[in-house]
Design an enzyme around this catalytic site. Structure first.
Site, short mmCIF file in Angstrom:
data_model
loop_
_atom_site.label_atom_id
_atom_site.label_comp_id
_atom_site.label_asym_id
_atom_site.label_seq_id
_atom_site.Cartn_x
_atom_site.Cartn_y
_atom_site.Cartn_z
N ASP A 426 0.83 -1.21 0.00
CA ASP A 426 0.00 0.00 0.00
C ASP A 426 0.87 1.27 0.00
OD1 ASP A 426 -2.37 1.44 0.10
OD2 ASP A 426 -3.19 0.32 1.79
N ASP A 483 -10.71 1.67 -3.99
CA ASP A 483 -11.31 1.30 -2.71
C ASP A 483 -12.83 1.27 -2.81
OD1 ASP A 483 -9.05 0.83 -1.29
OD2 ASP A 483 -9.05 2.73 -0.18
C1 DGJ Z 1 -6.00 1.64 1.77
C2 DGJ Z 1 -6.31 0.49 0.86
O1 DGJ Z 1 -6.74 0.96 -0.38
C3 DGJ Z 1 -7.35 -0.41 1.52
O2 DGJ Z 1 -7.72 -1.44 0.66
C4 DGJ Z 1 -6.77 -0.95 2.80
O3 DGJ Z 1 -5.69 -1.80 2.53
C5 DGJ Z 1 -6.33 0.20 3.70
N1 DGJ Z 1 -5.47 1.13 3.01
C6 DGJ Z 1 -5.63 -0.31 4.91
O4 DGJ Z 1 -5.16 0.70 5.70
#
Ligand code: DGJ
Length: 682
Positions: A426, A483
């Site tokens: 991430d 997301d």
């Molecule tokens: C942002 C990501 O896009 C989510 O899918 C998740 O992994 C969160 N971070 C976790 O903090």
């Protein structure tokens, strides 16, 4: 003047070769090999009239201010505070030198899978400060529009169509990522081009750290297109690379470009550890538990996910430090003994016993000030001390070898001591300063880690789709596209992202019944079919599923598994839907013997009768049997049947592509799925 040509399937580039820098004389659909390139070069020569210089300044691969180029030069650099105005002379077919400034330029060209890749390498005898180095510059088409992209968190890949006009259209990503805001992708469409017809030119910069695109119409009417690393973001030095610029051309609409990019990314860019390994059905626990980790709960979730068809389980954020929310612990990559008194192994073993692989979330480039790491090494943090934070976090300075070594050791040790073959990587905040060294740093770290752990696959995520490009995909294997697990939004996002991304790398998850980012309540059929269009996964808490929802999800997941051997290698062709409520695509198998059409109805149509849906990319003379796979999902009191509801239809490709198919009327938030098979010639 001599000329040289480069061909990839369906496109040709013709360069002039002269004493100075080459010019691209032609970039377009394939030219016959019998073409007389000297005559072509002659045909590009312009005349002179009043109000002009006495010669037309060349629109070369790196337009030079020193040759009176009237627009954005390809190189802007300084030495000792003074601007440099190089004037390059050819020293070889692809090497050029300016003795006065001590600069050497090399043109790099490769052609694979219908994609031509161009780049510039620049070396300086003594250090220079680079403001801008364009990848090889191309002339823009003289008709049509520019299709370029913007976006935001949970709203990636938004298409914008802009006409050419005098001056510049400049898109610059200056926040350290390829970015939600400015994905490094654009198409130049000749008049009348659609998804399925007309001439389109595609460009993509394979670079994850921020870029600039300039599409400029010069005062004399010529058009140039430049791409490069974001301006002024590189340290003073002697070696520079422009980043790779990927080019594709199609005379069959945008789909021709999209398919070339999809194939190139899947077959040439992504470093698959094992190409023959089927894409596993993915489960990610983020929206099920967030930071609330508990072994028994997660074992229960894993068991349920496996029974629905999952084959990989990913433990998301919250397993390390004292990470109970997003305010602390990034940097402290030790397993949290409060949540995991026996470590991660009991969960990993359980996941394996359910027949799934195990993946782990990390965000290595980041640090919270509230962490042991930040307290111990405050000088490892990038940017001003009083910077505005993003998600309470800061970036580590990846230009420092100590930081690189620290991160490698931490990740290497986790991977060595656990049976983990997947990382979700991430990157949740923008860079506090524009600094290209961060991108070089993360690419080097990923490369080092993959060399040490070649079987590990990596998912690139940056608050969803904030770092998606062929540069990061040279080190990773899947993108977390967004997301947003809202199936209506996802349908649109993945449709537009298919202009670049193949199914095999595009993660798409079945989210919770009530979407966490939009509040919408969406039926399971629609959620599952949207996820089944790409690399399928689940992200809801399986404990929320009714028996009926679980049965639907299992059925659609089984369909996905039964078909992934060809759908994960299929070409995605976007259909020109004449109803804005419908987003539709046709996935055509590599051998062209079968296809599946997904026609998603996001909202109610304006007209009562569904408009016929025209297919594409079929053989006009061939006969195809088309079956409506999910006719039994109709949940409304429609009277009268369409032909497709009564059984398969057999029609020629010509009819399917011109007359189109009449789909049954249906509610919004539904997906029709049609399977097609080419019949043997009679
Ligand atoms: C942002 C990501 O896009 C989510 O899918 C998740 O992994 C969160 N971070 C976790 O903090």
């Amino acid at each position: 003047m001599t000329t040289t040509r480069v061909d990839a399937s369906r496109q040709t580039l013709v360069f002039s070769q002269n004493k100075g820098l080459p010019c691209v004389l032609y970039w377009g659909p394939s030219l016959p090999f019998s073409e007389d390139l000297d005559a072509l070069a002659e045909a590009t020569r312009s005349g002179i009239t009043g109000g002009m210089l006495d010669a037309v300044p060349p629109l070369s691969i790196l337009p030079e201010a020193a040759r009176s180029f009237p627009g954005q030069p390809g190189l802007i650099a300084y030495q000792g505070g003074a601007p440099l105005y190089p004037s390059f002379q050819a020293t070889g077919e692809r090497t050029f030198r300016c003795d006065a400034t001590g600069l050497t330029l090399t043109l790099e060209i490769t052609a694979e899978d219908g994609v031509i890749t161009l780049a510039h390498r620049l070396t300086a005898d003594t250090p220079i400060t680079l403001h801008h180095l364009a990848a090889p510059v191309l002339p823009g088409p003289q008709s049509g529009d520019i299709l370029h992209f913007s976006g935001r968190w949970i709203g990636e890949f938004q298409a914008n169509r802009t006409p050419w006009q005098p001056g510049m259209l400049k898109r610059e990503a200056r926040t350290g990522r390829s970015g939600h805001e400015h994905p490094p992708l654009a198409f130049f469409l000749e008049d009348g081009a659609t998804n399925t017809a007309g001439t389109a030119f595609g460009m993509h910069l394979a670079y994850p750290g921020g870029h600039v695109m300039i599409a400029e119409e010069l005062p004399d009417g010529r058009r140039q297109i430049q791409w490069g690393i974001a301006t002024g973001t590189q340290a003073t030095g002697t070696e520079f690379h422009s980043a790779d610029l990927l080019l594709t051309v199609s005379d069959k609409g945008l789909n021709g470009c999209a398919v070339n990019f999809q194939r190139h990314i899947r077959d040439t860019i992504v470093p698959w550890p094992d190409k023959s390994r089927p894409r596993p059905v993915h489960y990610n626990c983020w929206e099920a538990v967030y930071f609330d980790h508990d072994l028994d709960t997660l074992k229960d979730i894993a068991t349920r996910a496996a029974s629905l068809g999952a084959e990989r389980f990913v433990l998301d954020d919250g397993w390390f430090g004292k990470r109970d929310d997003d305010t602390s612990s990034l940097g402290d990559w030790q397993i949290d003994p409060r949540k995991w008194p026996e470590g991660l192994t009991p969960l990993i073993d359980h996941v394996h016993s359910e027949g799934m692989r195990f993946g782990l979330w990390v965000e290595p480039e980041m640090v919270n000030l509230n962490s042991d790491l930040a307290r111990a090494y405050p000088d490892w943090i990038l940017g001003p001390k009083d910077q505005i934070e993003g998600r309470h976090q800061r970036l580590l300075n990846l230009a420092l070898s100590t930081v690189q070594d620290f991160l490698f050791d931490v990740l290497d040790s986790i991977l060595k001591s656990h049976d983990i073959d997947y990382l979700k990587w991430d990157h949740n905040r923008l860079s506090p300063i524009p600094d290209a060294a961060q991108a070089s740093g993360v690419l080097a770290l990923l490369q080092r880690l993959r060399t040490a752990h070649p079987a590990v696959e990596i998912e690139t995520c940056a608050s969803g789709g904030g770092r998606i490009d062929a540069g990061i995909l040279r080190q990773t294997h899947r993108v977390w596209l967004s997301d947003s697990n809202d199936a209506i939004e996802r349908l649109r996002i993945q449709h537009d992202a298919a202009l670049l991304l193949p199914s095999a790398v595009t993660g798409s998850h079945v989210g919770p019944r009530q979407c966490h980012t939009s509040g919408r309540i969406i039926p399971m059929e629609f959620r599952a079919w949207v996820a089944a269009q790409r690399h399928m996964g689940f992200e809801m808490d399986p404990r929320e599923l009714t028996d009926e929802e679980a049965e639907t999800l299992t059925r659609i997941t089984t369909w996905w598994k039964d078909n992934r051997h060809w759908t994960m290698r299929a070409d995605i062709h976007r259909l020109d839907s004449h109803d804005p409520a419908i987003t539709a695509e046709l996935q055509l198998s590599e051998d062209k013997q079968r296809f599946v059409v997904f026609a998603g109805q996001s909202e109610t149509s304006n007209q009562i009768l569904p408009r016929p849906l025209r297919l594409t990319a079929l053989e006009p003379e061939a006969r195809y049997e088309v079956t409506l796979l999910n006719a039994d999902e109709v949940r409304h009191p429609a009277r009268g049947n369409t032909a497709l509801q009564s059984g398969p239809l057999t029609l020629t490709g010509a009819t399917l592509m011109t007359l189109g198919l009449r789909l049954p009327w249906r509610f919004p938030q539904t997906m029709w799925v049609l399977e097609g098979r080419k019949l043997d010639a009679p």
